[in-house]
Write an enzyme that holds these catalytic residues in place. Structure first.
Site, PDB file in Angstrom:
ATOM      1  CB  ALA A  43      -0.917  -0.013   1.215  1.00 52.77           C
ATOM      2  CE1 TYR A  45       7.554   0.557  -5.671  1.00 54.57           C
ATOM      3  CE2 TYR A  45       5.509  -0.370  -6.531  1.00 54.57           C
ATOM      4  CZ  TYR A  45       6.801   0.080  -6.733  1.00 54.57           C
ATOM      5  OH  TYR A  45       7.330   0.061  -7.996  1.00 54.57           O
ATOM      6  CE  LYS A 125      -1.351  -8.506  -9.238  1.00 57.27           C
ATOM      7  NZ  LYS A 125      -0.199  -8.843  -8.395  1.00 57.27           N
ATOM      8  NE  ARG A 146       7.551  -7.187 -13.861  1.00 53.88           N
ATOM      9  CZ  ARG A 146       6.537  -6.815 -13.107  1.00 53.88           C
ATOM     10  NH1 ARG A 146       5.333  -6.801 -13.627  1.00 53.88           N
ATOM     11  NH2 ARG A 146       6.702  -6.496 -11.853  1.00 53.88           N
ATOM     12  CE  LYS A 321      -1.985  -5.921  -5.116  1.00 52.88           C
ATOM     13  NZ  LYS A 321      -0.982  -4.900  -5.380  1.00 52.88           N
ATOM     14  CB  CYS A 426      15.529  10.737  28.414  1.00 51.02           C
ATOM     15  SG  CYS A 426      16.318   9.258  27.772  1.00 51.02           S
ATOM     16  CB  CYS A 429      19.862   9.691  30.529  1.00 54.93           C
ATOM     17  SG  CYS A 429      19.190  10.995  29.483  1.00 54.93           S
TER      18      CYS A 429
HETATM   19  S1  IVH Z   1      -1.921 -10.668 -16.446  1.00 52.17           S
HETATM   20  C1  IVH Z   1       0.306  -6.996 -18.976  1.00 52.17           C
HETATM   21  N1  IVH Z   1      -2.827 -12.359 -14.674  1.00 52.17           N
HETATM   22  O1  IVH Z   1       0.807  -9.541 -11.526  1.00 52.17           O
HETATM   23  C2  IVH Z   1       0.424  -7.785 -17.749  1.00 52.17           C
HETATM   24  N2  IVH Z   1      -0.886 -11.141 -14.148  1.00 52.17           N
HETATM   25  O2  IVH Z   1       0.922  -6.680 -10.965  1.00 52.17           O
HETATM   26  C3  IVH Z   1      -0.576  -8.911 -17.770  1.00 52.17           C
HETATM   27  N3  IVH Z   1       0.074 -11.716 -11.984  1.00 52.17           N
HETATM   28  O3  IVH Z   1       3.255  -8.770 -13.872  1.00 52.17           O
HETATM   29  C4  IVH Z   1      -0.488  -9.695 -16.544  1.00 52.17           C
HETATM   30  N4  IVH Z   1      -1.386 -13.251 -11.425  1.00 52.17           N
HETATM   31  O4  IVH Z   1       3.293 -11.118 -12.891  1.00 52.17           O
HETATM   32  C5  IVH Z   1      -1.880 -11.456 -14.973  1.00 52.17           C
HETATM   33  N5  IVH Z   1      -3.697 -13.944 -13.214  1.00 52.17           N
HETATM   34  C6  IVH Z   1      -2.776 -13.036 -13.502  1.00 52.17           C
HETATM   35  C7  IVH Z   1      -1.735 -12.761 -12.635  1.00 52.17           C
HETATM   36  C8  IVH Z   1      -0.812 -11.793 -12.986  1.00 52.17           C
HETATM   37  C9  IVH Z   1      -0.295 -12.619 -11.060  1.00 52.17           C
HETATM   38  C10 IVH Z   1       1.228 -10.824 -11.875  1.00 52.17           C
HETATM   39  C11 IVH Z   1       2.004 -10.666 -13.151  1.00 52.17           C
HETATM   40  C12 IVH Z   1       2.024  -9.200 -13.412  1.00 52.17           C
HETATM   41  C13 IVH Z   1       1.711  -8.636 -12.076  1.00 52.17           C
HETATM   42  C14 IVH Z   1       1.090  -7.276 -12.198  1.00 52.17           C
END
Ligand code: IVH
Length: 556
Positions: A43, A45, A125, A146, A321, A426, A429
């Site tokens: 968050a 970042y 994800k 990557r 997220k 403190c 001290c």
């Molecule tokens: S699609 C153009 N699908 O999340 C990029 N990414 O924060 C398309 N990731 O770099 C990525 N699960 O490494 C996609 N189901 C998923 C994913 C996924 C994890 C990662 C991926 C991406 C990063 C982005």
């Protein structure tokens, strides 16, 4: 520093801040991608990146060549061969709530000028690290990380050790780059960490860092011993299209033998996507691996093409997220730590609580205002609720790193619970504590005015002096400094070089034997691995220091 609103920034301030953000974000990228040791929560970042984007949106003329918005992740470590991605490996924009997700669907529909939203897929994800696998005529020929999105590291040998990744495939286009996520299952991670700990080695913070560490081993034999897995979620270069839609393309990859991200559904509108999100979220605890959100992708590849990309991420996809994991526990005490510069930092001691994959027992409480419920910008935090010893608190550990108290359950507060009184003297001290607001530092700082008369400050400064970033004195760390200070042997840096006066006594103390007295050829960086060894108890002639020079990594 108090953050000015983007609207209030002058052009000069904006340029200075963009420069700072470019530097900060690059550093955090390097910590995350190259060292697998992030210092910020996801968050925090994301907050830096969002502010960078907001400033750039207001001052498009100030976008820097090294702007974080123009690249993804960190440049590759030099120890691996480099691989130029023929199709860039980009990142995903983030949605943090249902509104963001709805806005994504509306944006896509508007851009395509459609009456109804296009079909959009939803899938978990995976919390791992992305990799690209290149197949030529059905053979796996190259695998890469990557890296910065354009150029990654050649980790072919390491990827070959992952059983989920087929070496040969049939029914594929002549050139096929499969993109996906390398990850580690939770149970395998725990078992591996237990093994590392038993061997006295450093354990990893979480499965993702562990997977990243394993994949980036220069010796693929080590990677082979790590329980890495792979899920495909897309593709890069193709000599011919796999299908007309995302959904069908993934089905084809699956048929070729790739594990594909499970539970992918196809939705017709935002509400269906949100229902899929909910379902995936509810299934999260029973998954064998970590997921950190749901990815939405426009299903039609023709529409994906029309939508294209904006700087680092596609317009046709977004990552929704999950909110950071939260748990409740008790704030058992508030202790004050006195730092090297005398700054008093309150630390919350918690009844141990397992949150976000680790057991949390301490949280920083930053300063007196933070305890009162006032943020660095003067605005209320935790709804303005103050923290009291004995309170039931909600602890959050977002993404990876720093745990924090995000709420107080007032209904559980004991009747007699008293407001926390920040010390005026403190605690170490007894000197007066001055409060100051310093430019460049966050919030109100309470500082012990005792200077070197304060044992806490004196010890912290000595620890800083011997630390790796300063004099880098091997064998002399926090533990020894505290012990020697207590004994009265080391009160200031010069005393370190008079330790030989105490040699006989030291030899009788536990933990100090012959081994530590070994005399290196030279005391300070003369030979590649020669370090100052104060415990060798052989102070050097001043000429030695002149010849080799004291190099301070950081000022005292
Ligand atoms: S699609 C153009 N699908 O999340 C990029 N990414 O924060 C398309 N990731 O770099 C990525 N699960 O490494 C996609 N189901 C998923 C994913 C996924 C994890 C990662 C991926 C991406 C990063 C982005």
């Amino acid at each position: 520093m108090r953050e000015k609103s983007v609207e209030a920034l002058s052009e000069k301030e904006a340029a200075a801040e963009l420069a700072r953000l470019a530097q900060d974000i690059a550093r955090h990228d390097a910590l995350y991608y190259s060292k697998d040791a992030p210092e910020l929560t996801d968050a925090e970042y994301d907050g830096l990146r969002r502010r960078n984007a907001a400033i750039e949106a207001r001052f498009p003329g100030l976008v820097r060549e090294d702007s974080p918005s123009l690249r993804v992740g960190a440049a590759p470590a030099s120890s691996f061969g480099k691989v130029r991605h023929s199709v860039a490996m980009l990142s995903l924009d983030n949605a943090f709530d249902a509104e963001d997700a709805r806005a994504f669907v509306a944006r896509v529909q508007r851009f395509l000028n459609l009456d109804t939203p296009p079909a959009i897929t939803a899938e978990p994800k995976i919390d791992g690290l992305s990799a690209s696998l290149r197949y030529e005529n059905g053979r796996f020929v190259q695998g890469a990380t990557r890296g910065d999105g354009r150029e990654g590291e050649d980790v072919t040998a390491n990827l070959r050790t992952i059983k989920d990744i087929p070496q040969r495939i049939t029914g594929a286009p002549a050139v096929l780059e499969v993109r996906g996520e390398v990850y580690m299952e939770k149970a395998a991670f725990a078992a591996m960490n237990a093994r590392l700990e038993a061997e006295g080695k450093q354990a990893y913070v979480n499965p993702r860092n562990s997977a990243a560490g394993a994949l980036r081993q220069l010796d693929a034999k080590i990677t082979a011993t790590r329980p890495l897995r792979f899920f495909a979620h897309g593709w890069g270069e193709l000599s011919e299209p796999l299908a007309e839609t995302q959904f069908e393309s993934m089905a084809r990859l699956k048929k070729m033998g790739f594990p594909v991200t499970p539970a992918m559904i196809r939705a017709d509108n935002a509400e269906q996507l949100l229902a899929a999100y909910q379902q995936i979220l509810e299934g999260r605890p029973s998954l064998a691996y970590e997921i950190d959100g749901v990815v939405y992708k426009v299903d039609s590849l023709a529409l994906q093409q029309r939508l294209g990309f904006v700087s680092r991420s596609p317009r046709w996809a977004i990552a929704h997220k999950f909110a950071a994991e939260q748990q409740t526990t008790t704030l058992e005490a508030i202790d004050i730590q006195v730092g090297r510069t005398g700054a008093l930092t309150p630390v919350g001691r918690l009844a141990p609580v397992f949150v976000g994959g680790v057991t949390v027992t301490n949280v920083t409480l930053h300063n007196a205002d933070y305890i009162k419920g006032v943020g660095a910008d003067g605005a209320p935090i935790r709804g303005g609720k103050d923290l009291r010893v004995g309170d039931t608190v909600v602890v959050q550990r977002a993404g990876d790193v720093i745990p924090q108290i995000v709420d107080v359950l007032l209904e559980k507060r004991a009747k007699g619970a008293r407001k926390y009184q920040f010390p005026e003297a403190c605690p170490v001290c007894g000197s007066h504590v001055a409060r100051e607001l310093e430019p460049g530092e966050e919030g109100v700082i309470a500082r012990c005015t005792g200077g070197l008369n304060c044992p806490a400050q004196a010890v912290e400064r000595l620890i800083h002096f011997v630390a790796r970033r300063a004099m880098d004195i091997e064998g002399l760390g926090q533990k020894q400094i505290e012990e020697f200070y207590e004994l009265g042997w080391v009160k200031e840096p010069a005393d370190i070089f008079r330790l030989s006066d105490h040699r006989d006594e030291l030899m009788t103390r536990e933990g100090y034997g012959e081994k530590k007295r070994r005399q290196p050829a030279c005391l300070h960086r003369c030979a590649p691995r020669a370090r100052i060894r104060a415990l060798s108890l052989w102070p050097r002639h001043p000429r030695h220091w002149r010849n080799h020079g004291w190099r301070f990594g950081a000022p005292l």
